[in-house]
Design an enzyme around this catalytic site. Structure first.
Site, short mmCIF file in Angstrom:
data_model
loop_
_atom_site.label_atom_id
_atom_site.label_comp_id
_atom_site.label_asym_id
_atom_site.label_seq_id
_atom_site.Cartn_x
_atom_site.Cartn_y
_atom_site.Cartn_z
N CYS A 80 0.82 -1.22 0.00
CA CYS A 80 0.00 0.00 0.00
C CYS A 80 0.85 1.25 0.00
CB CYS A 80 -0.89 0.00 1.24
SG CYS A 80 -2.11 -1.29 1.24
N CYS A 415 -5.39 -2.03 -17.28
CA CYS A 415 -4.93 -1.88 -15.90
C CYS A 415 -3.58 -1.17 -15.85
CB CYS A 415 -4.86 -3.24 -15.21
SG CYS A 415 -3.91 -4.45 -16.13
#
Ligand code: SAH
Length: 461
Positions: A80, A415
């Site tokens: 993250c 993507c």
């Protein structure tokens, strides 16, 4: 600039992998864990001609959009990179990033990039995780097996008990799995020596059905005492499938070619936009269920259907886009390279009673360039071609072949904005992108998904 030197730098932007970008002393700096708006003292870790990599030593002035990390491992874990950046700002940055690659790489400075469709609750959204398993020191002179994620750009295992992107149940599954390994003396895999047994634990959840699949990936032929593993896991609510996947090859590829069921079937099912899908361990399935529905609705809107179209779904996975379109069009042809996924797609068509969808195994560029889906099935003329390639984008031979098939419309689902922009440029001028609609499939990380409709330019065909 030299390694270990300290420099003061203000962060202006992020790289596509979420590192902070700033400028100092004529160098472009890529600073890990630094956010747009931070002024940091950064230590150089690697210096090249005109640019250098660095990591934050101290934050001197904090970005006004810095928020407290929800996960205690947010910094060390590679997952993250944007977790400490306010979510609304993450979405703003992602839109600006798409706009900038469309301008720089695509040569489309005027293209409308719509605001990113984000999530209300941007955590716990992943329905799939592949946890590396490795031996770590147990603090008493011995080793024990642990699960987690690799620290950014390394193969150093960060232990994770509860990843905030995944369902809470994963923590319980990992705990029970590691206990099984301990009790049955099952060794974790060692990448360096290519010894040991358990490499990864793959966990998949059906977001709507609640079904769970657990699949250890092993460097060997058999998992010891499988009945003990079954007993350890089967009372977890939703546990539908326990499999084992064999991967005895050294290297970074996670799954091997063979999967055996130990308990239940070798797949689970989930539901997307009203259809049921069977998902095998090796098949691709969008990791963010809520946003996959948003994405597919955008793909439908981008296709601007009239109702009698022949549609190609290239890179179709288990047929989720193809089967979302099937009830609304004349016929759909799906092409996918992973044979297990093609088998899933065919089963999914049947289970949902969608007999106007057919699926073929092979590389999209091979089949479409050859002009046939299989020996006896020549490619018909498509009205709409949907492209949803992996990050590397489409082969240029495929783009050429799609152009000569002359569809009225192309819907590119991507993507990776950089390869999307490159490919859109190859489609021009015969096809013109109408807009880009980004969808945030990966909150807290730097990736962004986009849907772009392309229209055949008048006059060129
Ligand atoms: N449209 C699907 C899958 C998208 S992911 C969905 O939304 O779920 C991209 C898919 O392309 C993966 O299933 C991958 O296995 C497949 N793939 C990769 N390279 C390919 C190629 N050259 N030809 C056809 N399929 C390919």
């Amino acid at each position: 600039m030299n390694k270990n030197e300290l420099v003061r730098v203000t962060i202006e932007d992020f790289t596509k992998s979420g590192e902070g970008i700033g400028h100092a002393n004529g160098y472009t700096l890529f600073v890990k864990d630094a956010l747009i708006g931070d002024t940091v003292l950064a230590r150089i870790t690697k210096s090249k001609k005109g640019y250098a990599y660095a990591r934050v030593e101290t934050i001197e002035t904090s970005s006004p959009f810095r928020v407290k990390a929800q996960c205690p491992e947010a910094r060390r874990c590679g997952g993250c990179t944007l977790q400490e950046y306010d979510y609304a700002k993450q979405l703003e940055w992602k839109r600006a990033y798409v706009e900038s690659v469309m301008r720089r790489i695509g040569g489309f400075p005027e293209l409308e990039v719509r605001p990113v469709l984000g999530m209300n609750y941007p955590f716990r959204y992943r329905n799939k995780a592949q946890y590396p398993i490795a031996e770590v020191r147990d603090g008493r002179g011995g080793n024990r097996a642990a699960a987690g994620f690799y620290a950014g750009r390394t193969h150093y295992l960060i232990e994770i008990e509860d990843c905030l992107l995944s369902p809470e149940t994963d923590g319980e599954i990992l705990r029970r799995f590691l206990l099984y390994m301990k009790n049955q003396h099952v060794p974790a895999y060692n990448e360096e020596t290519h010894t040991g047994l358990v490499r990864h634990l793959l966990i998949r959840h059906g977001a709507v059905t609640g079904e769970i699949l657990v699949c250890p990936v092993i460097n060997g032929k058999v998992l010891p005492s499988p009945e003990k593993l079954i007993r350890a896991l089967r009372d977890i609510p939703g546990m539908k499938s326990i499999c084992v996947n064999i991967n005895t090859r050294p290297g970074n590829v996670i799954l091997g070619d063979r999967t055996f069921p130990l308990y239940g079937k070798a797949w689970i099912t989930d539901n997307l936009l009203g259809h049921t899908f069977r998902i095998s361990p090796r098949s691709f399935y969008q990791v963010n269920h809520a946003q996959a529905e948003v994405l597919y609705r955008e793909a439908l809107a981008a296709a601007d259907l009239r109702g009698n179209e022949t549609v190609f779904d290239l890179y179709c996975g288990i047929g989720t886009i193809a089967l979302t379109f099937a009830p609304l069009v004349k016929e759909v042809y799906g092409v996918e390279i992973v044979p297990d996924a093609v088998a899933d797609a065919r089963m999914n068509a049947k289970e949902n009673g969608l007999l106007n969808a057919q699926f073929y195994a092979g590389a999209a560029e091979d089949l479409v360039v050859s002009g046939s889906f299989s020996e006896h099935v020549p490619c018909p003329h498509p009205d709409i071609v949907i492209l949803d390639p992996p990050r590397k984008g489409c082969a240029s031979s495929l783009i050429e072949a799609v152009r000569s098939l002359d569809p009225g419309r192309i819907v590119y689902v991507s993507c990776d904005p950089a390869t999307l922009a490159r490919d859109l440029r190859l489609f021009a001028p015969s096809y013109r992108p109408l807009y880009a609609q980004p969808v945030d499939m990966f909150p807290q990380g730097p990736h962004i998904e986009c849907v772009v409709p392309l229209e055949r330019s008048n006059g060129t065909h």
